[in-house]
Scaffold this active site. Structure first.
Site, PDB file in Angstrom:
ATOM      1  CB  ALA A 264       8.784  -8.312  -1.097  1.00 42.21           C
ATOM      2  CG  ASP A 306       1.224   1.269  -8.524  1.00 43.53           C
ATOM      3  OD1 ASP A 306       1.458   2.356  -7.956  1.00 43.53           O
ATOM      4  OD2 ASP A 306       1.095   0.193  -7.913  1.00 43.53           O
ATOM      5  CG  HIS A 439       2.871  18.665  26.977  1.00 44.72           C
ATOM      6  ND1 HIS A 439       4.036  18.009  26.625  1.00 44.72           N
ATOM      7  CD2 HIS A 439       2.670  18.431  28.304  1.00 44.72           C
ATOM      8  CE1 HIS A 439       4.547  17.435  27.706  1.00 44.72           C
ATOM      9  NE2 HIS A 439       3.733  17.668  28.730  1.00 44.72           N
TER      10      HIS A 439
HETATM   11  P1  FAD Z   1      -4.229  -0.520  -8.719  1.00 51.65           P
HETATM   12  O1  FAD Z   1      -4.597  -0.300  -7.316  1.00 51.65           O
HETATM   13  O2  FAD Z   1      -3.369  -1.678  -9.037  1.00 51.65           O
HETATM   14  O3  FAD Z   1      -5.585  -0.644  -9.530  1.00 51.65           O
HETATM   15  C1  FAD Z   1      -5.604  -0.967 -10.886  1.00 51.65           C
HETATM   16  C2  FAD Z   1      -6.950  -1.572 -11.207  1.00 51.65           C
HETATM   17  O4  FAD Z   1      -7.070  -1.651 -12.620  1.00 51.65           O
HETATM   18  C3  FAD Z   1      -7.121  -2.990 -10.675  1.00 51.65           C
HETATM   19  O5  FAD Z   1      -8.313  -3.078  -9.941  1.00 51.65           O
HETATM   20  C4  FAD Z   1      -7.186  -3.854 -11.939  1.00 51.65           C
HETATM   21  O6  FAD Z   1      -8.044  -4.967 -11.789  1.00 51.65           O
HETATM   22  C5  FAD Z   1      -7.728  -2.857 -12.937  1.00 51.65           C
HETATM   23  N1  FAD Z   1      -7.392  -3.160 -14.328  1.00 51.65           N
HETATM   24  C6  FAD Z   1      -6.172  -3.406 -14.845  1.00 51.65           C
HETATM   25  N2  FAD Z   1      -6.245  -3.578 -16.182  1.00 51.65           N
HETATM   26  C7  FAD Z   1      -7.543  -3.424 -16.506  1.00 51.65           C
HETATM   27  C8  FAD Z   1      -8.258  -3.481 -17.725  1.00 51.65           C
HETATM   28  N3  FAD Z   1      -7.653  -3.708 -18.878  1.00 51.65           N
HETATM   29  N4  FAD Z   1      -9.589  -3.276 -17.694  1.00 51.65           N
HETATM   30  C9  FAD Z   1     -10.229  -3.036 -16.515  1.00 51.65           C
HETATM   31  N5  FAD Z   1      -9.604  -2.986 -15.337  1.00 51.65           N
HETATM   32  C10 FAD Z   1      -8.275  -3.147 -15.333  1.00 51.65           C
HETATM   33  N6  FAD Z   1       0.637   1.988  -1.193  1.00 51.65           N
HETATM   34  C11 FAD Z   1       0.481   2.906  -0.217  1.00 51.65           C
HETATM   35  O7  FAD Z   1       0.342   4.088  -0.519  1.00 51.65           O
HETATM   36  N7  FAD Z   1       0.463   2.544   1.094  1.00 51.65           N
HETATM   37  C12 FAD Z   1       0.604   1.253   1.479  1.00 51.65           C
HETATM   38  O8  FAD Z   1       0.589   0.958   2.670  1.00 51.65           O
HETATM   39  C13 FAD Z   1       0.784   0.267   0.488  1.00 51.65           C
HETATM   40  N8  FAD Z   1       0.918  -1.024   0.822  1.00 51.65           N
HETATM   41  C14 FAD Z   1       1.042  -1.960  -0.166  1.00 51.65           C
HETATM   42  C15 FAD Z   1       1.172  -3.288   0.198  1.00 51.65           C
HETATM   43  C16 FAD Z   1       1.291  -4.266  -0.780  1.00 51.65           C
HETATM   44  C17 FAD Z   1       1.431  -5.700  -0.382  1.00 51.65           C
HETATM   45  C18 FAD Z   1       1.264  -3.891  -2.156  1.00 51.65           C
HETATM   46  C19 FAD Z   1       1.371  -4.943  -3.231  1.00 51.65           C
HETATM   47  C20 FAD Z   1       1.143  -2.576  -2.521  1.00 51.65           C
HETATM   48  C21 FAD Z   1       1.032  -1.590  -1.528  1.00 51.65           C
HETATM   49  N9  FAD Z   1       0.914  -0.247  -1.857  1.00 51.65           N
HETATM   50  C22 FAD Z   1       0.789   0.687  -0.866  1.00 51.65           C
HETATM   51  C23 FAD Z   1       0.931   0.216  -3.260  1.00 51.65           C
HETATM   52  C24 FAD Z   1      -0.495   0.518  -3.729  1.00 51.65           C
HETATM   53  O9  FAD Z   1      -1.288  -0.635  -3.589  1.00 51.65           O
HETATM   54  C25 FAD Z   1      -0.456   0.979  -5.166  1.00 51.65           C
HETATM   55  O10 FAD Z   1       0.431   2.044  -5.308  1.00 51.65           O
HETATM   56  C26 FAD Z   1      -1.840   1.448  -5.618  1.00 51.65           C
HETATM   57  O11 FAD Z   1      -2.780   0.411  -5.514  1.00 51.65           O
HETATM   58  C27 FAD Z   1      -1.779   1.934  -7.073  1.00 51.65           C
HETATM   59  O12 FAD Z   1      -3.039   2.344  -7.464  1.00 51.65           O
HETATM   60  P2  FAD Z   1      -3.496   2.289  -8.993  1.00 51.65           P
HETATM   61  O13 FAD Z   1      -4.873   2.849  -9.013  1.00 51.65           O
HETATM   62  O14 FAD Z   1      -2.473   2.866  -9.845  1.00 51.65           O
HETATM   63  O15 FAD Z   1      -3.527   0.736  -9.370  1.00 51.65           O
END
Ligand code: FAD
Length: 470
Positions: A264, A306, A439
């Protein structure tokens, strides 16, 4: 005229929220998703972990049943139904996102999207090309591995595999004491695993205020979780179906042996293979470089979530998404203020923070006053037998403006919303303490912390110099 005003690559909390807001703003919008809508957050991150953690909380509570006069002989706990429940929750959430996109008339395109030019997104395997006036990259991240460590998916796993483990391992070593590592430690300890967390920095949750990290470490120790801090993994070997991890702790070497090793160690950008380099989009270690409007250096191409590496949390991705499409629609929303956005960890006691820690505020040269309020002096916390925890506020001594909050304890992740609002509205400790809080609620701890920062706590006795430390 382009076929779409906006094409969004990736349907996670960044991409799907951006798509809905873009549609609300009257923009013709498509979202391209190669796997399942909802991204990491709904499928393999926030939501399934929180479903499992809720089960773990129940297990921990049942183990304390006697305290409440409840007899629970021969308590049996089974992780498999918890995993099944978590997958059902995920499926319902993903269907919800599909429904919302459909109702908002967002075109959902299945397949992998690659930029062919700044206005064209090629979809694989169909070969279709979407013509777009603006493109938003929302492709998310992937679990980061450590050099020399191979994820085999059986003995050495990431959170992705852990979320489908139907039996708790007898022992597990978790490499990384950040939020994800700590949440899995709490989960598996609840289900009876021997857990060892290995963290490179001084404390678990090293990005949090040190008082918080220390209290968390005490609480986790009481739950039977072992941890090594200032500990560097030198080597990870798998033999006899076990992970053998050579760890350097200061000048001492030691071996941690466990049935599974969960890596992790954070999240890397998922930016390869999207055509970004070919188009000249600026990257830094894979993360897409953006400005305050979420624009990349290539006209018409935006990035959110991300993949930008700003603050890798779902609500941050969503907020970036909204700001990006508001900008595309010609509005001028305020730039994201990452510092003020809440950061949460959902073990028990929960941990949440926003803004500056006390140490950061001092480093930035603020004259600081601090107010703390312990949960053991809060009626609702006492009534709920959840007295481990405190709320701490850091204020600017000159203006009284609140600069940061750190909360540890029950419901900290919900309580942080008020704290975040107080920072977003640039409120003073006096403003917050003048607001009447119901409260008995845990939220009164925030009001009392704000009072303590002004040296006038009502429900906690301390010498004036301790209640508000300058
Ligand atoms: P993502 O959610 O990763 O989505 C990206 C999407 O793009 C995916 O569905 C992928 O399939 C798609 N994709 C990628 N490349 C392509 C392509 N070329 N063509 C088409 N589709 C594509 N965050 C919190 O705020 N609270 C939490 O409690 C929390 N818990 C977490 C627990 C774990 C175990 C993990 C791993 C992460 C956690 N996070 C949490 C972090 C959170 O999941 C991410 O910050 C969030 O999902 C980011 O969102 P995003 O839209 O940037 O990307």
């Amino acid at each position: 005229m382009a076929e779409y005003d906006v094409v969004i690559i990736g349907g996670g909390p960044g991409g799907y929220v951006a798509a809905i807001r873009a549609a609300q703003l009257g923009l013709k919008t498509a979202v391209v998703e190669k796997d399942r809508l909802g991204g990491t957050c709904l499928n393999w991150g926030c939501i399934p972990t929180k479903a499992l953690l809720f089960n773990a909380e129940l297990v921990h509570l049942f183990r304390r049943a006697q305290e409440f006069g409840i007899t629970c002989d021969n308590l049996q706990v089974d992780l498999a139904p918890a995993v099944d429940r978590s997958r059902q929750v995920v499926d319902r959430m993903v269907s919800g996102v599909e429904f919302l996109l459909q109702k908002n008339k967002v075109a959902v395109v299945s397949g992998s999207g690659t930029l062919k030019s700044r206005n064209e997104v090629v979809i694989e395997p169909s070969g279709d090309v979407l013509d777009a006036a603006h493109v938003v990259i929302a492709s998310g991240g992937v679990p980061r591995t450590l050099p020399g460590i191979e994820i085999d998916g059986r003995t050495v796993i990431t959170s992705r595999e852990a979320l489908e483990l139907r039996e708790p391992p007898a022992s597990i070593a978790i490499i990384g004491g950040g939020p994800i590592g700590v949440e899995f430690a709490y989960l598996y300890a609840g289900y009876g695993s021997q857990v060892t967390v290995i963290e490179m920095l001084d404390h678990l949750l090293p990005q949090e205020d040190q008082e918080v990290s220390r209290m968390l470490e005490r609480a986790l120790k009481q739950q039977g979780i072992a941890f090594l801090t200032k500990a560097t993994v030198r080597e990870l070997r798998v033999s006899g179906g076990k992970a053998h991890i050579a760890v350097a702790v200061g000048d001492r070497e030691q071996e941690v042996e466990a049935d599974k090793a969960l890596v992790a160690a954070g999240t890397a950008a998922n930016s390869a293979g999207l055509g970004l380099e070919e188009l000249g989009v600026a990257l830094d270690r894979g993360f897409v470089q953006i400005d305050d409007r979420l624009k990349t250096n290539v006209e018409g191409v935006y990035a959110i979530g991300d993949v930008t590496g700003k603050l890798m949390l779902a609500h941050v991705a969503s907020e970036q998404g909204v700001i990006a499409v508001e900008g595309i629609a010609g509005n001028a929303p305020p730039a994201p203020d990452y510092l003020k956005m809440p950061r949460c960890t959902y073990c028990q006691p929960q941990v949440a923070s926003c803004g500056l820690t006390e140490a950061q505020a001092r480093e930035r040269g603020y004259q600081v006053r601090v107010g703390r309020f312990p949960f053991r002096a809060n009626g609702k916390a006492m009534a709920s037998a959840a007295t481990d925890g405190f709320a701490k506020v850091v204020i600017d001594a000159d203006s009284g403006e609140m600069l940061g909050w750190n909360i540890i304890g029950a419901e900290a992740t919900a309580l942080i919303a008020e704290a975040a609002l107080s920072l977003a509205t640039e409120s003073t400790a006096a403003d917050l303490s003048r607001t009447v809080h119901a409260h008995p609620t845990l939220s009164e701890a925030l009001k009392e912390a704000a009072l303590a920062a002004q040296g006038r706590s009502i429900h906690f006795w301390s010498e004036p110099s301790r209640g508000a430390t300058a």
